[in-house]
Scaffold this active site. Structure first.
Site, PDB file in Angstrom:
ATOM      1  CG  ASN A  57      -1.705   1.237   1.425  1.00 22.47           C
ATOM      2  OD1 ASN A  57      -1.778   2.068   0.523  1.00 22.47           O
ATOM      3  ND2 ASN A  57      -2.321   1.391   2.593  1.00 22.47           N
ATOM      4  CD1 TRP A  58       3.062   0.990  -3.219  1.00 26.11           C
ATOM      5  CD2 TRP A  58       3.227   2.422  -4.943  1.00 26.11           C
ATOM      6  NE1 TRP A  58       3.647   0.310  -4.267  1.00 26.11           N
ATOM      7  CE2 TRP A  58       3.762   1.176  -5.346  1.00 26.11           C
ATOM      8  CE3 TRP A  58       3.222   3.471  -5.861  1.00 26.11           C
ATOM      9  CZ2 TRP A  58       4.283   0.944  -6.619  1.00 26.11           C
ATOM     10  CZ3 TRP A  58       3.742   3.254  -7.136  1.00 26.11           C
ATOM     11  CH2 TRP A  58       4.279   2.003  -7.505  1.00 26.11           C
ATOM     12  CE  LYS A  59       0.108   3.166   4.790  1.00 24.91           C
ATOM     13  NZ  LYS A  59       0.182   3.233   6.224  1.00 24.91           N
ATOM     14  CG  HIS A 146      -5.620   1.839   5.350  1.00 33.35           C
ATOM     15  ND1 HIS A 146      -5.102   2.804   6.169  1.00 33.35           N
ATOM     16  CD2 HIS A 146      -4.637   0.913   5.175  1.00 33.35           C
ATOM     17  CE1 HIS A 146      -3.845   2.496   6.471  1.00 33.35           C
ATOM     18  NE2 HIS A 146      -3.535   1.349   5.881  1.00 33.35           N
ATOM     19  CD  GLU A 148      -2.527   5.429   6.799  1.00 32.40           C
ATOM     20  OE1 GLU A 148      -2.576   5.396   5.567  1.00 32.40           O
ATOM     21  OE2 GLU A 148      -1.588   4.916   7.461  1.00 32.40           O
ATOM     22  CD  GLU A 218      -3.038  -2.397   7.460  1.00 32.08           C
ATOM     23  OE1 GLU A 218      -1.924  -2.571   6.982  1.00 32.08           O
ATOM     24  OE2 GLU A 218      -3.769  -1.435   7.157  1.00 32.08           O
ATOM     25  N   GLY A 224       3.208   2.598  10.599  1.00 29.61           N
ATOM     26  CA  GLY A 224       4.140   3.701  10.394  1.00 29.61           C
ATOM     27  C   GLY A 224       4.911   4.104  11.633  1.00 29.61           C
ATOM     28  CB  SER A 264       6.005  -1.416  11.704  1.00 27.24           C
ATOM     29  OG  SER A 264       5.574  -0.095  11.990  1.00 27.24           O
ATOM     30  N   GLY A 285       3.216  -1.054   4.173  1.00 26.48           N
ATOM     31  CA  GLY A 285       3.166   0.354   3.808  1.00 26.48           C
ATOM     32  C   GLY A 285       4.542   0.848   3.380  1.00 26.48           C
ATOM     33  N   GLY A 286       5.258   1.473   4.296  1.00 30.98           N
ATOM     34  CA  GLY A 286       6.529   2.125   3.985  1.00 30.98           C
ATOM     35  C   GLY A 286       7.504   1.237   3.220  1.00 30.98           C
TER      36      GLY A 286
HETATM   37  P1  13P Z   1       3.479   0.622   7.465  1.00 31.13           P
HETATM   38  O1  13P Z   1       3.998  -0.684   6.909  1.00 31.13           O
HETATM   39  O2  13P Z   1       4.160   1.816   6.920  1.00 31.13           O
HETATM   40  O3  13P Z   1       3.432   0.580   8.967  1.00 31.13           O
HETATM   41  O4  13P Z   1       1.952   0.754   6.986  1.00 31.13           O
HETATM   42  C1  13P Z   1       1.096  -0.326   7.153  1.00 31.13           C
HETATM   43  C2  13P Z   1      -0.165  -0.045   6.457  1.00 31.13           C
HETATM   44  O5  13P Z   1      -0.922   0.819   6.848  1.00 31.13           O
HETATM   45  C3  13P Z   1      -0.459  -0.817   5.234  1.00 31.13           C
HETATM   46  O6  13P Z   1      -1.763  -0.615   4.809  1.00 31.13           O
END
Ligand code: 13P
Length: 302
Positions: A57-59, A146, A148, A218, A224, A264, A285-286
């Protein structure tokens, strides 16, 4: 409201949805702004995912240059044995990069996912993107709920439910994201929160419509932050989610739904996380923005 009362309320509300299954009522052209009212009952989701799922997930990150570089490296770098073992690799770039990603991934086994969608099919929803638009660009998976979107953009369970129905109606595969905040965990309410999110998104939907579902646990406090949930915490929560799905959908369904962990995830912890029973994949994510890291995670998933 208690979980039981909420389950009953939503089951009642969604009976209306169920009743419309037989009629299979798509909004379609000429019914702009119409609510989606049915869920595709027998979508063929193609090859079953029998190996691990690794989704990125590149966000709201990336650029045209990053998309070129990252996807070219992933295409070249994912070992054939990952796909041979039945694994699925999904990338979810921001909307503007979907056409570029579709071109770059043509002929590869890497699947394209979206980070979100609007529940409507078309209409006056400035800034929004619908399931049919995503499908025009080869999207086959979509994140739903999600954290966020829940916590930063204020999306309610009821709106997430409508997105789930739209995803299913158009035959996309949903990755339903659930997870508790730090304060919810500190007050011991993590399973109650997950139950509420699962109830809102899924209760009343027929098992036949849910064949493409995956659920991602999650925990918000792990996203993050570098504070990955421990394998023990992940195992416990995934067992809980599986138990909920067995009890509320069916035994067999709960047994086979892929459960992903997100928060993470890095190459350093992917092996332990993916080794937990009930962990069928990871939502990254990251680390999904760096080819070497994402490939490092994938190397633990074959
Ligand atoms: P991170 O891997 O950056 O913690 O993000 C996880 C996430 O929200 C994937 O959808």
């Amino acid at each position: 409201m208690s979980c039981v009362a909420e389950t009953q309320r939503l089951a009642g509300a969604s009976r209306a949805v169920n009743l419309r299954f037989a009629g299979f009522d798509f909004p379609g052209p000429g019914r702009e702004n119409a609510e989606l009212t049915a869920v595709a009952p027998h979508v063929d989701f193609g090859r079953a995912v029998v190996g691990k799922i690794v989704a990125g997930n590149w966000k709201m990150n990336g650029s045209a240059a990053l998309t070129d570089d990252l996807l070219s490296r992933l295409r070249a770098g994912i070992p054939a044995r990952f796909f041979q073992s039945g694994g699925a690799c999904i990338v979810c770039p921001p909307f503007p990069y979907l056409p570029q990603a579709q071109r770059l991934l043509a002929g590869s086994s890497i699947a394209l996912g979206a980070q979100d969608l609007h529940p409507g099919a078309a209409g006056a929803f400035t800034g929004e993107v619908s399931a049919p638009m995503l499908q025009d660009f080869g999207v086959s998976w979509c994140l739903v709920g999600h954290s966020e979107r829940r916590h930063i953009l204020g999306e309610a369970d009821s709106f997430i439910r409508r997105k789930m129905e739209a995803v299913l109606e158009f035959g996309l595969r949903p990755i339903l994201c659930v997870g508790e905040t730090l304060s919810q965990r500190e007050s011991g309410r993590q399973t109650q929160i997950i139950d509420q999110q699962l109830i809102a998104a899924l209760v009343g939907l027929p098992e036949s419509a849910l064949g493409g579902l995956a659920v991602a646990y999650e925990p918000v406090w792990a996203i993050g932050t570098g504070h990955t949930a421990t394998p023990g915490q992940v195992g416990e929560m995934h067992a809980h989610v599986r138990g909920w799905l067995r009890g509320h959908i069916s035994q067999g369904f709960g047994q086979k739904v892929p459960l992903l962990y997100g928060g993470s995830v890095t190459p350093a912890n992917a092996h332990d996380l993916l080794g937990q029973s009930d962990v069928d994949g990871v939502l990254v994510g990251g680390a999904s923005l760096k080819a070497d890291q994402f490939l490092g995670i994938l190397s633990h998933a074959s």
